[in-house]
Structures are given as structure tokens and as C-alpha cells.
Scaffold this active site. Sequence first.
Site, PDB file in Angstrom:
ATOM      1  CG  HIS A   1      -2.098   0.865   1.082  1.00 50.24           C
ATOM      2  ND1 HIS A   1      -3.325   0.357   0.727  1.00 50.24           N
ATOM      3  CD2 HIS A   1      -2.277   2.192   1.211  1.00 50.24           C
ATOM      4  CE1 HIS A   1      -4.206   1.340   0.648  1.00 50.24           C
ATOM      5  NE2 HIS A   1      -3.580   2.471   0.932  1.00 50.24           N
TER       6      HIS A   1
ATOM      7  NE  ARG B   1      -8.064  11.536   5.717  1.00 54.37           N
ATOM      8  CZ  ARG B   1      -7.253  10.533   5.370  1.00 54.37           C
ATOM      9  NH1 ARG B   1      -7.717   9.316   5.200  1.00 54.37           N
ATOM     10  NH2 ARG B   1      -5.976  10.752   5.203  1.00 54.37           N
TER      11      ARG B   1
END
Length: 431
Positions: free
Chosen positions: A81, A167
Site C-alpha cells: 500500500h 477527506r
Amino acid sequence: MTAYDIIQAKKRGKALSKEQISAFARMVAEDSASDAQIAAFCMAVCLRGMTDEETFLLTQAMADSGERLSPPAAGVFADKHSTGGVSDSTTLVLVPVLASLGVKCAKYSGRGLGHTGGTLDKLESFKGFNVNLTAEQFSSHVERIGAAIAGQTKSTVPADKRMYAVRDVTATVDSIPLIASSVMSKKLASFAQVILLDVKYGDGAFMKTARAAEKLARLMVAVGTASGRQVEAAVTDMSAPLGDNIGCNAEVREVIEVLRGKKNNLARLSLLHCERILRMAQGMEEKRAKALAEEAIASGAALEKLRRIVSAQGGDTAAFDDLEALPLASGKFVVRAPKSGKLHIYAQALGRACAQLGGGRQREGEEIDHTVAILLKRRAGDAVAKGEEIAEIRYRERRQEAFDLAQSAFEVKPSYRARPLVHCILGKEDL
Ligand code: URA
């Protein structure tokens, strides 16, 4: 306990309790907290921070906000990731390389966030590609094909899914506790035991300095290790774009080129990550891991594996035979070197310019234009001559503001100091 009270406590700089954090994650997942409340909470965390203990609790609460997946069979499953960068398509290179070598990859990815690109958006460049696999489909693809790349469903880490979208459009991405809990909640809810984190730093990353990136890396390694996973974090340079193209279709074209043997920083970093994962997953020594990863590309096995992954998830595979199946917008704007010298490229302005032209989102849930692209003709550090073409912008709707922004991303100076691609690698022994 209300969302209002929890936001108020964080706004005043208080450390939240386990009960408060679990309650807020539940309200987010169950839609009883509004987008406005999520935004206020995230902004309060950005400004007031969280202790490591609060970040651990938030990660666990988010991971528990949906179902936790169990492995489809015995064996080692790997995941990687990135904390987000510009022209960073390492996942799309690395997953097929590893899967072709027998390392099964269970990969939950995200969409573009702020100025950065997202793996799910890039995968949707293959028309029909289904990023919404159910937990059963996800596990079955990993087992049968050796890899699956999907987005969280309503039932997997729903708290992160909502918070991530809010966000993205409220300037609340660049917070160590929010990034750590977002990334690691997805890792903990999935079943990969071997996890490589790519923590970016520099102009195009959310962490601007190597120090901040190291802090984020250590925190995520600590969260993963405490949950019994084998985790390493590579802190890597994101001052200039990693690859040569920005924009979904253009980046996917580049992935195919890299899997056909093109050598650039995208290829180099993807191979380095493959080596680390092979070493963690199979205890392989460095030289052998490197040779195997290179061979997976040279033999065409990795490219074939990507074709299979795309086809299994319903995507059109025409681009594997003809890159034109991933079209680029027809408008062309050429950026030229303002003077002679060494080229400096700033990734963030390019990521923002691409988004302004429609290649990224300005508002939550917006469709993006996959054909918008910024194609770099020269790389950071290259010697360029005044007037030389250094980039080409491909657009559908002309926007001078975006062209100006893109142009501001290039500077020519007398010298250039290159940073190493990998600043450091941190594991549990570094905690
Ligand atoms: N990637 C994620 O999954 N979450 C973040 O917050 C940043 C990058």
C-alpha cells in the site's frame, strides 16, 4: 455520547477514549454521523493530532466497522500500500509480477485522493473493470487467479470508505493519524500476512519531509506488528512524479510498457518492492528475489497475469494488444523549457493540474476523465535546452489556469541534486 461531543473534545485537544473512538467509527459506518461531522472530526484531528494510542484505537475501530475477511485457503497472502503519490502505479506492476511468481496478492485499493492518483480509478481505465467485488468474490479471485484488486465494499471497512471520500475534498488528508488509521484499517480487515508499505515523502506526497514519512512509517509498522502481521515500510522519494505519465489512461499505458520491459523509475521501484515482498513471503535471499522478479517481466508472465486479472474482473483487455484502446484527449498543450540548464519537476503542481483538467476530483463522488494526461518528455535532473519540449498536456476542455499551474511545476536551474529512490526501509526491529 454524541458525534458533537466527540468533535468538541478533539477540537479542544483532548485525547479521546476507546469508547469515544469506537462510537465515532460506528456512527460513520452506520451513516448516523453526517459528512459535515466527519469533516469537522477530521479537521480537528489534523489540527490537534492524536496520540499513538488513539491512532491504534481508531485503526482497530475502523477495521471493526465492517466484516473482517478470512483467507480463502492456507498459504501466505501479500499486500502493498502506498500513502499516495503522483504517477505512482507500482501496484499495477507489482501485483502481476508477484502473482505470476506464486505470491498471492489480496489488494484493497483506494481512489485518487487530493492531488494523488488512485489505483481503482486507473483500473477503471479498462472499460467494465469491476472494483466492487463482494468479500466472497475477492477471496475467490485471490485463490483462483493469484490476485484481486478491489475497493472496499459497504461491508469492508465502511468507516474508512466514508472518511476517505470526505477527506479528499476537505483538505484533511495530510495527517499522520488519519493516514495511518486509513491505510492500516484496510490491511487489518483483510487477510494478508505480509504487508509492504510505501511511505512517500517530498513535494508530491502528503508527508513533505523524510522525517515525517519515517514517523508515519514507524507508526504503521507498529500497528501492523501489534496485530501479528509481517510489515515493512519503504520510505521513498516523491519529489518528482515517479513515472513518465500522469492521468489514468496514460498511466495504465505506462504500466503495460513497463511490463513489456520499459526501464524507468516506476519499473525500478516496483521491482525493489517485489524483492522485499518475495523476501518476506518466501524468505528468499536478495539476489534470487531480484532475478525472479526481473524474469517475470522478461518472460511476459507478469503481463499475461495482469491481462488475466483484468479479464477476471470484467475489464476490457484490448489495450494489451493496442495501447490506443486507452485513448488520450485530443487537445495538446506543449510545455517548453524556459531556459537551458538542469530540469526540476514538482509533482504536486502536476497532480493538481491534471485534477483541474478533469483527471481527478474536485468534489466527492465526481466522475473523472480518464483521457486527460500530462506526458513528461524529459525527467527531473535532465539537461535541457531553452525552448525544448519538456511535457505535453492532453486535455478535453482548455483551462489556462491548469496550464499555468502545470508550467509552474517545471523549473530550470544550474544544478540538480538527485535523491535516492528509497530513503530507508523500516521493519519491526526499527521500532
Ligand atoms: N492511502 C490511504 O488508503 N489512505 C490515506 O489516508 C492515504 C493514502
